[in-house]
Design an enzyme around this catalytic site. Structure first.
Site, mmCIF file in Angstrom:
data_model
loop_
_atom_site.group_PDB
_atom_site.id
_atom_site.type_symbol
_atom_site.label_atom_id
_atom_site.label_comp_id
_atom_site.label_asym_id
_atom_site.label_seq_id
_atom_site.Cartn_x
_atom_site.Cartn_y
_atom_site.Cartn_z
ATOM 1 N N SER A 119 -28.724 -18.993 -19.599
ATOM 2 C CA SER A 119 -27.951 -19.531 -20.721
ATOM 3 C C SER A 119 -28.507 -20.899 -21.083
ATOM 4 O O SER A 119 -28.870 -21.681 -20.195
ATOM 5 C CB SER A 119 -26.477 -19.667 -20.357
ATOM 6 O OG SER A 119 -25.770 -20.362 -21.365
ATOM 7 N N TYR B 43 -19.840 -21.941 -13.988
ATOM 8 C CA TYR B 43 -20.750 -21.034 -14.688
ATOM 9 C C TYR B 43 -22.093 -21.708 -14.962
ATOM 10 O O TYR B 43 -23.161 -21.138 -14.696
ATOM 11 C CB TYR B 43 -20.102 -20.587 -15.997
ATOM 12 C CG TYR B 43 -21.014 -19.837 -16.942
ATOM 13 C CD1 TYR B 43 -21.209 -18.466 -16.793
ATOM 14 C CD2 TYR B 43 -21.667 -20.493 -17.991
ATOM 15 C CE1 TYR B 43 -22.041 -17.771 -17.665
ATOM 16 C CE2 TYR B 43 -22.497 -19.803 -18.854
ATOM 17 C CZ TYR B 43 -22.678 -18.445 -18.697
ATOM 18 O OH TYR B 43 -23.498 -17.763 -19.562
#
Length: 253
Positions: free
Chosen positions: A144, A157
């Site tokens: 990401s 995360y």
């Protein structure tokens, strides 16, 4: 199906999600037999397998909780057996719950690491010995851009995705001598159906996002699938240890 991945087998985890579906369909279209890893999504997995088969490809759904080492071992054994052996691992499965820093308990932290980075270690550790024995393999993690930008309410995360980039570089060093490449594809803001459950005001979110990007459209799952498909091909055999940001120019540095 004829294509650059003809004769190869790919395991795609999180195959029933927005990104996973596009990746699985693209790899199958490029000739790979695809194992559709999922967790508790049998109906969606069978539907996806049927679509791939109808298009002339080969797909097999398999279920596993990737946080469980025994389940990962079982998944990999089954994948190797049929259509196997696995040549391409695409670690796409993950979770994205928003939790404030103040509310991030040790249990939440550990679960996010297990889901988003330890699962990749478990899969790669199971699959790479057979790849090494054959002298060819592709390890592709889905990261990401948030590992670079940061964002509130996603500390666990983001930490896991940053760790995934580090693990990718380590695997590139470890496995390069036996012709296995390891790379990470880091999506930017990609329009997927699940997004609506997280961001209620889609129009405002799109306006904010386009202001960050060079390319003035939202990203699509097929954009990620194209990057993964390239990294899986023989043409990408001299590319390893890299993070490819597919983000419309959001992150330029």
């Amino acid at each position: 199906m004829p294509g650059p991945l003809n004769g190869r087998t790919a395991l795609v985890t999180g195959a029933t999600g927005g990104l996973g579906r596009a990746i699985a369909r693209r790899l199958a279209a490029d000739g790979a037999a695809v194992v559709l890893g999922h967790f508790g999504a049998w109906d969606d997995a069978r539907e996806l397998a049927d679509k791939i088969t109808a298009d002339g490809g080969t797909a097999r759904p398999l279920e596993a909780d990737l946080r469980d080492p025994d389940a990962v071992r079982s998944l990999c054994r089954q994948a190797h057996g049929r259509p196997g052996p696995v040549d391409i691992l695409v670690s796409n499965a993950g979770a994205y719950p928003r939790t404030s820093w103040a509310d991030t308990t040790p249990a939440i932290w550990e679960d996010m690491l297990a889901t988003n980075v330890t699962s990749h270690y478990l899969l790669a550790h199971e699959l790479t010995p057979a790849m090494a024995a054959r002298g060819w393999g592709r390890i592709i993690a889905i990261g990401s851009v948030l590992a670079t930008t940061g964002r509130h309410d996603l500390s666990a995360y983001i930490s896991a995705k940053a760790g995934l980039e580090g693990l990718t570089r380590a695997l590139a060093r470890e496995l390069g001598p036996v012709d296995i490449t390891a790379n990470c594809v880091a999506p930017g803001s990609i329009a997927v159906p699940a997004e609506a459950t997280v961001v209620p005001d889609q129009e405002a979110m799109t306006t904010r996002q386009l202001a960050r990007q060079c390319i003035q459209r939202r990203g699509h799952p097929t954009d990620i699938a194209a990057a993964v498909a390239f990294l899986a091909t023989p043409d990408a055999g001299f590319i390893t240890g890299q993070t490819l940001r597919v983000d419309g120019g959001w992150i330029l540095g």
